[in-house]
Design a protein around this motif. Sequence first.
Motif, PDB file in Angstrom:
ATOM      1  N   PRO A 257       0.818  -1.025   0.222  1.00  0.00           N
ATOM      2  CA  PRO A 257      -0.063  -0.130  -0.064  1.00  0.00           C
ATOM      3  C   PRO A 257       0.887   1.388   0.065  1.00  0.00           C
ATOM      4  O   PRO A 257       1.863   1.243   0.719  1.00  0.00           O
ATOM      5  CB  PRO A 257      -0.777  -0.161   1.218  1.00  0.00           C
ATOM      6  N   ALA A 258       0.301   2.280  -0.662  1.00  0.00           N
ATOM      7  CA  ALA A 258       1.054   3.710  -0.640  1.00  0.00           C
ATOM      8  C   ALA A 258       0.990   4.324   0.787  1.00  0.00           C
ATOM      9  O   ALA A 258      -0.022   4.043   1.657  1.00  0.00           O
ATOM     10  CB  ALA A 258       0.398   4.469  -1.679  1.00  0.00           C
ATOM     11  N   THR A 259       1.968   4.777   1.217  1.00  0.00           N
ATOM     12  CA  THR A 259       2.131   5.698   2.413  1.00  0.00           C
ATOM     13  C   THR A 259       2.568   7.217   2.024  1.00  0.00           C
ATOM     14  O   THR A 259       2.974   7.316   0.870  1.00  0.00           O
ATOM     15  CB  THR A 259       2.869   5.162   3.274  1.00  0.00           C
ATOM     16  N   ALA A 260       2.628   7.966   2.814  1.00  0.00           N
ATOM     17  CA  ALA A 260       3.183   9.196   2.848  1.00  0.00           C
ATOM     18  C   ALA A 260       4.717   9.279   2.436  1.00  0.00           C
ATOM     19  O   ALA A 260       5.130  10.103   1.597  1.00  0.00           O
ATOM     20  CB  ALA A 260       3.134  10.147   4.294  1.00  0.00           C
ATOM     21  N   GLU A 261       5.351   8.263   3.006  1.00  0.00           N
ATOM     22  CA  GLU A 261       6.704   8.198   2.528  1.00  0.00           C
ATOM     23  C   GLU A 261       6.966   7.440   1.137  1.00  0.00           C
ATOM     24  O   GLU A 261       8.101   7.444   0.742  1.00  0.00           O
ATOM     25  CB  GLU A 261       7.690   7.487   3.500  1.00  0.00           C
ATOM     26  N   ARG A 262       5.827   6.592   0.799  1.00  0.00           N
ATOM     27  CA  ARG A 262       6.171   5.717  -0.377  1.00  0.00           C
ATOM     28  C   ARG A 262       4.811   5.883  -1.345  1.00  0.00           C
ATOM     29  O   ARG A 262       3.731   5.355  -1.022  1.00  0.00           O
ATOM     30  CB  ARG A 262       6.237   4.188   0.103  1.00  0.00           C
ATOM     31  N   PRO A 263       5.095   6.878  -2.187  1.00  0.00           N
ATOM     32  CA  PRO A 263       3.743   7.239  -3.064  1.00  0.00           C
ATOM     33  C   PRO A 263       3.545   6.429  -4.174  1.00  0.00           C
ATOM     34  O   PRO A 263       4.160   5.159  -4.225  1.00  0.00           O
ATOM     35  CB  PRO A 263       4.171   8.403  -3.759  1.00  0.00           C
ATOM     36  N   ALA A 264       2.245   6.203  -4.645  1.00  0.00           N
ATOM     37  CA  ALA A 264       1.932   5.029  -5.538  1.00  0.00           C
ATOM     38  C   ALA A 264       2.588   5.237  -6.884  1.00  0.00           C
ATOM     39  O   ALA A 264       3.007   6.062  -7.228  1.00  0.00           O
ATOM     40  CB  ALA A 264       0.366   5.197  -5.604  1.00  0.00           C
ATOM     41  N   THR A 265       2.637   4.023  -7.542  1.00  0.00           N
ATOM     42  CA  THR A 265       3.516   3.530  -8.776  1.00  0.00           C
ATOM     43  C   THR A 265       2.699   4.504  -9.825  1.00  0.00           C
ATOM     44  O   THR A 265       1.421   4.317  -9.793  1.00  0.00           O
ATOM     45  CB  THR A 265       3.660   2.241  -8.829  1.00  0.00           C
ATOM     46  N   PRO A 266       3.409   5.360 -10.474  1.00  0.00           N
ATOM     47  CA  PRO A 266       2.463   5.884 -11.565  1.00  0.00           C
ATOM     48  C   PRO A 266       1.920   4.919 -12.434  1.00  0.00           C
ATOM     49  O   PRO A 266       2.320   4.207 -13.199  1.00  0.00           O
ATOM     50  CB  PRO A 266       3.680   6.962 -12.413  1.00  0.00           C
ATOM     51  N   THR A 267       0.514   5.153 -12.652  1.00  0.00           N
ATOM     52  CA  THR A 267       0.084   4.405 -13.728  1.00  0.00           C
ATOM     53  C   THR A 267      -1.233   5.323 -14.539  1.00  0.00           C
ATOM     54  O   THR A 267      -1.431   6.462 -14.182  1.00  0.00           O
ATOM     55  CB  THR A 267      -1.018   3.231 -12.957  1.00  0.00           C
ATOM     56  N   THR A 268      -1.745   5.028 -15.440  1.00  0.00           N
ATOM     57  CA  THR A 268      -2.592   5.479 -16.369  1.00  0.00           C
ATOM     58  C   THR A 268      -3.984   4.478 -15.986  1.00  0.00           C
ATOM     59  O   THR A 268      -3.935   3.240 -15.757  1.00  0.00           O
ATOM     60  CB  THR A 268      -2.452   5.363 -17.927  1.00  0.00           C
ATOM     61  N   PRO A 269      -5.191   5.142 -16.144  1.00  0.00           N
ATOM     62  CA  PRO A 269      -6.513   4.390 -15.681  1.00  0.00           C
ATOM     63  C   PRO A 269      -6.694   3.066 -16.752  1.00  0.00           C
ATOM     64  O   PRO A 269      -7.015   2.138 -16.156  1.00  0.00           O
ATOM     65  CB  PRO A 269      -7.448   5.546 -16.076  1.00  0.00           C
ATOM     66  N   VAL A 270      -6.199   3.149 -17.891  1.00  0.00           N
ATOM     67  CA  VAL A 270      -6.464   2.037 -18.922  1.00  0.00           C
ATOM     68  C   VAL A 270      -5.527   0.914 -18.460  1.00  0.00           C
ATOM     69  O   VAL A 270      -5.869  -0.459 -18.706  1.00  0.00           O
ATOM     70  CB  VAL A 270      -5.864   2.450 -20.083  1.00  0.00           C
ATOM     71  N   GLU A 271      -4.441   1.031 -17.609  1.00  0.00           N
ATOM     72  CA  GLU A 271      -3.705  -0.048 -17.139  1.00  0.00           C
ATOM     73  C   GLU A 271      -4.192  -1.048 -16.177  1.00  0.00           C
ATOM     74  O   GLU A 271      -3.829  -1.977 -15.844  1.00  0.00           O
ATOM     75  CB  GLU A 271      -2.522   0.555 -16.587  1.00  0.00           C
ATOM     76  N   TRP A 272      -5.316  -0.281 -15.531  1.00  0.00           N
ATOM     77  CA  TRP A 272      -5.998  -1.287 -14.629  1.00  0.00           C
ATOM     78  C   TRP A 272      -6.961  -2.160 -15.061  1.00  0.00           C
ATOM     79  O   TRP A 272      -7.919  -2.639 -14.262  1.00  0.00           O
ATOM     80  CB  TRP A 272      -6.545  -0.348 -13.375  1.00  0.00           C
ATOM     81  N   LEU A 273      -7.290  -2.161 -16.420  1.00  0.00           N
ATOM     82  CA  LEU A 273      -7.916  -3.000 -17.246  1.00  0.00           C
ATOM     83  C   LEU A 273      -7.087  -4.395 -17.483  1.00  0.00           C
ATOM     84  O   LEU A 273      -5.921  -4.010 -18.136  1.00  0.00           O
ATOM     85  CB  LEU A 273      -8.583  -2.458 -18.224  1.00  0.00           C
TER      86      LEU A 273
END
Length: 422
Positions: A257-273
């Motif tokens: 999971p993302a935290t304040a010290e570890r941001p989410a991996t950059p993705t685009t909405p279409v990649e979640w399909l």
Amino acid sequence: MIGSSVVVRTRSWIVLCIGLLAATTTAAVAADCPGHPDALGTSRTLVVDPHEHPRIGTMQYRETLPLKDHEVVLTFDDGPLPKYSNQILQMLADECIKATFFIIGEQAKANPEGVRKLVAAGHTVGTHSMNHPLTFDRMPLDKAEAQINGGIEWTSAAMTDPSKLAPFFRIPGLMRAEGVENLLISRGIQVWSADFPADDWRHVSSDRVYQLAIQRLEAKGKGILLLHDIQARTVAALPKIIRDLKARGYRIVHVVPATAERPATPTTPVEWLLHPPTETTPIARWPAVPNFVFAQTKMLLAPTLADLNAQTDHQPLLPRRTMAMANVAATLPVPGRDLFAIPEGSVEVLLSTTLSRRAATRLAMAAETPRAARGKAGKLRGHRTAHAAPAGAKHAAAPKSAAPKGAATHPTRVASLKKRAQ
């Protein structure tokens, strides 16, 4: 032939390059696993934000994890159970694989050391309710919330650092309900389903678990695999699954999971399909009609004939009925009722049924018999004209008295035939 050979050579080079790239990646991953040079390893870590994508897993939802082709996420439910969970934990350690575990509160309460082993090994730990009821789709929301809270509390209590608990939750039996999902999402907890299971909770062999896992993974090409670390068949199938993943060029992805010290991996909405649409793939459904904001709400009047420059005295398009067509019924005579009258007991009535045809034939023959008798009687009267009147009368009456002997049966038959005809 030359063109085809060039194409074959080009394809061969492409396959060779892909193989070299996969071998290089595997070697790089294996280098991070000391003592196990042929280990499958973990290719990368994916950081996700539960608020941005609250529901994942194409078994039930539209979105899944943004994985690349031939990437797999291993997940295990219902543990920890020392007898089997410890064996699975060792297998993963030997291959330097990081997975995601969904813990039952009762199991964490009975075996807190098992939870701490998962955290120490670097695996992601989520929750799976307090005691795994298969009624989340129909239980009251307050009871569902108690199940969620119980699992979180006992799993957190088993950890040395409760912050290591990931805000990931998998509904027991995948018995989803919208109210439960909304409750989890409102608390920032990501709802996990899966992309394919291996049916290891069913009464099947370990070979069947292995076959289903590989077949379904090959069908989708990537995704979240659902397993259970409390089953003996899973312990027996996991080495074969890992062996085939390596042989087929699959890579393991670790999700955190993302935290304040570890941001989410950059993705685009279409990649979640799971299978993003392309320009060459037809849309399987009609696009939704947008909600336009109209300039004014006043409706236009329907056009009249005058607006269409039509002549009011114009003849109708369909032809009218002519007088001859209107008077056709008057020119035909009405048939009389006696036209359809058929005398009862006639030959026509008897012939109207199959069973009465023989009877009609007998009736006709019976009608011919009296005529022959009357002809013979006339001849006899010609020969006896010289006799006295009483004697003639007596002789004339003789045929009438004798007639019943030959004809008595005919009236009886006619009567019976009438009854049959009726």
